[in-house]
Design an enzyme around this catalytic site. Structure first.
Site, PDB file in Angstrom:
ATOM      1  N   CYS A  95      -0.134  23.594  60.929  1.00  0.00           N
ATOM      2  CA  CYS A  95       0.681  24.208  59.883  1.00  0.00           C
ATOM      3  C   CYS A  95       1.731  23.206  59.388  1.00  0.00           C
ATOM      4  O   CYS A  95       2.195  22.345  60.131  1.00  0.00           O
ATOM      5  CB  CYS A  95       1.374  25.453  60.433  1.00  0.00           C
ATOM      6  N   ASP A 118       4.712  23.782  58.851  1.00  0.00           N
ATOM      7  CA  ASP A 118       6.025  24.177  59.362  1.00  0.00           C
ATOM      8  C   ASP A 118       6.809  22.992  59.946  1.00  0.00           C
ATOM      9  O   ASP A 118       6.297  22.253  60.791  1.00  0.00           O
ATOM     10  CB  ASP A 118       5.830  25.261  60.443  1.00  0.00           C
ATOM     11  N   ARG A 178       9.050  22.815  62.032  1.00  0.00           N
ATOM     12  CA  ARG A 178       9.429  22.916  63.445  1.00  0.00           C
ATOM     13  C   ARG A 178       8.325  22.504  64.413  1.00  0.00           C
ATOM     14  O   ARG A 178       8.473  22.628  65.625  1.00  0.00           O
ATOM     15  CB  ARG A 178       9.878  24.354  63.747  1.00  0.00           C
ATOM     16  N   HIS A 235       0.719  28.256  65.287  1.00  0.00           N
ATOM     17  CA  HIS A 235       1.986  28.409  66.036  1.00  0.00           C
ATOM     18  C   HIS A 235       2.507  29.823  65.857  1.00  0.00           C
ATOM     19  O   HIS A 235       2.353  30.440  64.801  1.00  0.00           O
ATOM     20  CB  HIS A 235       3.030  27.389  65.583  1.00  0.00           C
ATOM     21  N   CYS A 255       4.641  32.039  62.719  1.00  0.00           N
ATOM     22  CA  CYS A 255       4.171  31.327  61.530  1.00  0.00           C
ATOM     23  C   CYS A 255       4.494  32.153  60.280  1.00  0.00           C
ATOM     24  O   CYS A 255       4.045  33.294  60.139  1.00  0.00           O
ATOM     25  CB  CYS A 255       2.669  31.077  61.621  1.00  0.00           C
TER      26      CYS A 255
HETATM   27 CO    CO Z   1       3.207  28.187  60.100  1.00  0.00          CO
END
Ligand code: CO
Length: 220
Positions: free
Chosen positions: A42, A44, A46, A98, A101
């Site tokens: 992803c 993302d 993080r 994750h 998400c």
């Molecule tokens: Co995500």
């Protein structure tokens, strides 16, 4: 948060750190790449791909998008898989979802998300495939976490459906495909232990693109 200008200072420090351990680090890197791993994760912020795996530059080929999806008409992810398998000859392909998400959460909202609709529709399709299991989970957060896992599993199946993966595995015995979920709350990677051989055998009943006649064998 790091100020924009600071990034170039960080870069200079990073170069110095790398050269301190290996003066030829960048010369070696510029020459060629031969990573063993393709990671599809992803976008993302993080989930810092190399850091969570403890891998250096040159060790993992990376593709990231919202909710780590592998739609069969997405030229971007399909090109990445093809290049990684055919040219880089990666040994392992990892799809890493994750928990928490935002993409998966957005897909579960009963509303029009504009341009994100066709992308996130893939996640609604995963929900539909596993509706009985998901609807039986009463705790909303637990249901959401399970959808993250099932989405990762389904994207692994999408990777295995590609001609590049099937043909390479039949000819060379690799790559194998793995599904992981990263936990933002503690940094741990969870291996979903996808049964690669089992999934490959099952999907080849319908999606056999190897020309090896495996599909016919199965129906004899
Ligand atoms: Co995500």
């Amino acid at each position: 948060m790091t100020a924009y200008k600071q990034i170039f200072e960080n870069n200079k420090q990073w170069i110095a750190t790398k050269k301190a351990t290996d003066e030829q680090f960048f010369e070696k890197m510029a020459d060629t790449q031969k990573p063993d791993y393709l990671y599809i994760g992803c976008s993302d912020s993080r989930v810092p791909t190399n850091e969570i795996m403890g891998l250096e530059a040159g060790e993992v080929f990376v593709h990231r998008n919202i909710a780590n999806l592998v739609p069969n008409i997405d030229l971007n992810v399909m090109s990445v898989i093809n290049y990684a398998v055919v040219h880089l000859e990666v040994k392992h392909i990892i799809v890493c979802g994750h928990y928490n998400c935002g993409g998966v959460k957005a897909a579960m909202q009963a509303k029009d998300l504009g341009i994100l609709n066709p992308w996130l529709r893939n996640i609604r399709d995963v929900y539909r495939l596993h509706m009985d299991e998901l609807n039986a989970i009463t705790d909303e957060h637990a249901r959401y976490n399970r959808l993250v896992e099932l989405n990762t599993q389904e994207q692994c199946i999408n990777v295995i459906k590609t001609a590049a993966v099937q043909k390479s595995y039949v000819a060379k015995g690799f790559p194998t495909v793995h599904g992981w979920v990263y936990d933002l709350k503690n940094g741990a990677l969870k291996d979903l232990e996808i049964d690669f051989e089992g999934v490959l055998h099952e999907i080849q009943k319908i999606y056999d693109l190897t020309g090896s006649g495996l599909m016919q064998k199965d129906t004899e």
